[in-house]
Design a protein around this motif. Structure first.
Motif, PDB file in Angstrom:
ATOM      1  N   THR A  19       0.862  -1.038  -0.330  1.00  6.63           N
ATOM      2  CA  THR A  19      -0.124  -0.117   0.174  1.00  6.63           C
ATOM      3  C   THR A  19       1.192   1.195  -0.151  1.00  6.63           C
ATOM      4  O   THR A  19       2.007   0.914   0.111  1.00  6.63           O
ATOM      5  CB  THR A  19      -1.017  -0.005   1.716  1.00  6.63           C
ATOM      6  OG1 THR A  19      -0.233  -0.061   2.226  1.00  6.63           O
ATOM      7  CG2 THR A  19      -1.649  -1.189   1.320  1.00  6.63           C
ATOM      8  N   TRP A  22      -1.632   7.439   2.590  1.00  8.32           N
ATOM      9  CA  TRP A  22      -2.348   8.435   2.189  1.00  8.32           C
ATOM     10  C   TRP A  22      -2.933   9.778   3.772  1.00  8.32           C
ATOM     11  O   TRP A  22      -2.086  10.813   3.369  1.00  8.32           O
ATOM     12  CB  TRP A  22      -3.551   8.080   1.603  1.00  8.32           C
ATOM     13  CG  TRP A  22      -4.381   9.619   0.910  1.00  8.32           C
ATOM     14  CD1 TRP A  22      -4.050   9.945   0.350  1.00  8.32           C
ATOM     15  CD2 TRP A  22      -5.491   9.606   0.628  1.00  8.32           C
ATOM     16  NE1 TRP A  22      -5.241  11.911  -0.141  1.00  8.32           N
ATOM     17  CE2 TRP A  22      -5.995  10.945   0.196  1.00  8.32           C
ATOM     18  CE3 TRP A  22      -6.446   8.657   1.306  1.00  8.32           C
ATOM     19  CZ2 TRP A  22      -7.518  11.203   0.064  1.00  8.32           C
ATOM     20  CZ3 TRP A  22      -8.422   9.384   1.350  1.00  8.32           C
ATOM     21  CH2 TRP A  22      -8.414  10.496   0.427  1.00  8.32           C
ATOM     22  N   LEU A  32      -3.863   3.717  -0.042  1.00  9.05           N
ATOM     23  CA  LEU A  32      -3.857   2.999  -1.000  1.00  9.05           C
ATOM     24  C   LEU A  32      -4.030   2.245  -1.680  1.00  9.05           C
ATOM     25  O   LEU A  32      -2.036   1.539  -1.011  1.00  9.05           O
ATOM     26  CB  LEU A  32      -3.346   4.277  -1.885  1.00  9.05           C
ATOM     27  CG  LEU A  32      -4.273   4.087  -3.171  1.00  9.05           C
ATOM     28  CD1 LEU A  32      -5.686   4.527  -3.790  1.00  9.05           C
ATOM     29  CD2 LEU A  32      -3.089   4.973  -4.395  1.00  9.05           C
ATOM     30  N   ASN A  34      -1.632  -0.648  -3.338  1.00  8.66           N
ATOM     31  CA  ASN A  34      -1.194  -0.158  -4.528  1.00  8.66           C
ATOM     32  C   ASN A  34      -1.274  -0.932  -5.786  1.00  8.66           C
ATOM     33  O   ASN A  34      -0.131  -2.329  -6.347  1.00  8.66           O
ATOM     34  CB  ASN A  34       0.515   0.104  -4.209  1.00  8.66           C
ATOM     35  CG  ASN A  34       1.399   0.454  -5.346  1.00  8.66           C
ATOM     36  OD1 ASN A  34       0.878   1.101  -6.831  1.00  8.66           O
ATOM     37  ND2 ASN A  34       2.419   0.485  -5.312  1.00  8.66           N
ATOM     38  N   ARG A  36      -3.180  -0.313  -9.614  1.00 10.59           N
ATOM     39  CA  ARG A  36      -3.985  -0.004 -10.191  1.00 10.59           C
ATOM     40  C   ARG A  36      -5.481  -0.291 -10.964  1.00 10.59           C
ATOM     41  O   ARG A  36      -6.275   0.291 -11.581  1.00 10.59           O
ATOM     42  CB  ARG A  36      -3.392   0.591 -11.396  1.00 10.59           C
ATOM     43  CG  ARG A  36      -2.444   0.212 -12.192  1.00 10.59           C
ATOM     44  CD  ARG A  36      -1.461   0.926 -13.498  1.00 10.59           C
ATOM     45  NE  ARG A  36      -1.897   1.874 -13.964  1.00 10.59           N
ATOM     46  CZ  ARG A  36      -2.701   1.925 -15.539  1.00 10.59           C
ATOM     47  NH1 ARG A  36      -2.561   0.586 -15.255  1.00 10.59           N
ATOM     48  NH2 ARG A  36      -3.551   2.943 -15.550  1.00 10.59           N
ATOM     49  N   TYR A 123       0.997   1.392  -9.189  1.00 14.42           N
ATOM     50  CA  TYR A 123       0.824   2.693  -9.967  1.00 14.42           C
ATOM     51  C   TYR A 123       2.420   2.985 -10.609  1.00 14.42           C
ATOM     52  O   TYR A 123       2.958   3.384 -10.038  1.00 14.42           O
ATOM     53  CB  TYR A 123       0.276   3.276  -9.071  1.00 14.42           C
ATOM     54  CG  TYR A 123      -1.126   3.602  -8.754  1.00 14.42           C
ATOM     55  CD1 TYR A 123      -2.478   4.044  -9.307  1.00 14.42           C
ATOM     56  CD2 TYR A 123      -1.696   2.639  -7.415  1.00 14.42           C
ATOM     57  CE1 TYR A 123      -3.809   3.743  -8.951  1.00 14.42           C
ATOM     58  CE2 TYR A 123      -2.732   2.934  -7.258  1.00 14.42           C
ATOM     59  CZ  TYR A 123      -4.381   3.311  -7.866  1.00 14.42           C
ATOM     60  OH  TYR A 123      -4.601   3.080  -7.278  1.00 14.42           O
ATOM     61  N   GLU A 127       0.451   8.920 -10.748  1.00 11.78           N
ATOM     62  CA  GLU A 127      -0.917   8.247 -10.899  1.00 11.78           C
ATOM     63  C   GLU A 127      -2.197   8.070  -9.655  1.00 11.78           C
ATOM     64  O   GLU A 127      -2.800   7.958  -9.535  1.00 11.78           O
ATOM     65  CB  GLU A 127      -1.095   6.410 -11.422  1.00 11.78           C
ATOM     66  CG  GLU A 127      -1.145   6.409 -13.075  1.00 11.78           C
ATOM     67  CD  GLU A 127      -0.831   5.553 -13.606  1.00 11.78           C
ATOM     68  OE1 GLU A 127      -1.383   4.895 -14.698  1.00 11.78           O
ATOM     69  OE2 GLU A 127      -0.184   4.529 -13.181  1.00 11.78           O
ATOM     70  N   ALA A 128      -1.189   7.203  -8.289  1.00 11.62           N
ATOM     71  CA  ALA A 128      -1.682   7.042  -7.473  1.00 11.62           C
ATOM     72  C   ALA A 128      -1.559   8.720  -6.369  1.00 11.62           C
ATOM     73  O   ALA A 128      -2.821   8.858  -6.069  1.00 11.62           O
ATOM     74  CB  ALA A 128      -0.492   6.408  -6.261  1.00 11.62           C
TER      75      ALA A 128
END
Length: 143
Positions: A19, A22, A32, A34, A36, A123, A127-128
């Motif tokens: 992950t 965040w 998040l 990881n 995508r 990601y 992107e993340a």
């Protein structure tokens, strides 16, 4: 939140490895996944040795419920999900953590579970951060 309640909290290395960090909410560290392929948040209550939701103090149970609903609403507002899945399994990683993910027909695991479905696709650069910025905007507007 008191520092005493956070005392002794250590994030399981398997969660940390899969992950991206965040935010810290009142109870949970929000991360998040990881991968995508799925919009997927993980909430980890910052309580030492927490394994089961029902074993948390009543105020922490309520806070985890509220934070889970907040994550679910944010994902639903940003992604065209047919279903928001929420799960707290812990069969592989016993540390209490709640999965909140947006599912859509045609996603990489549909209609089956996401766990063990193919290989995670990390990601790419930026992107993340872009996804989390979108989620953050929705949350900031809602509060």
């Amino acid at each position: 939140m008191s520092a005493a309640k956070d005392s002794g909290f250590i994030l399981d290395p398997r969660i940390a490895a899969s992950t991206l960090p965040w935010r810290d909410w009142s109870l949970s560290q929000v991360r998040l996944m990881n991968d995508r392929r799925f919009p997927w948040l993980l909430l980890v209550p910052r309580r030492a040795r927490a394994v089961e939701w029902h074993a948390l103090a009543p105020e922490d149970q309520a806070a985890l419920h509220q934070e889970t609903m907040l994550a679910a609403c944010a994902l639903a507002a940003v992604f065209p999900a047919m279903k928001i899945n929420i799960g707290a399994l812990g069969n592989v990683v016993p540390q209490l953590h709640v999965h909140v993910l947006a599912r859509q027909p045609g996603d990489a695991a549909w209609p089956g579970p996401v766990w063990g479905a193919g290989t995670a696709e990390p990601y790419g650069p930026g992107e993340a951060e872009a996804l989390l910025a979108r989620l953050g905007t929705v949350l900031d507007e809602a509060t």
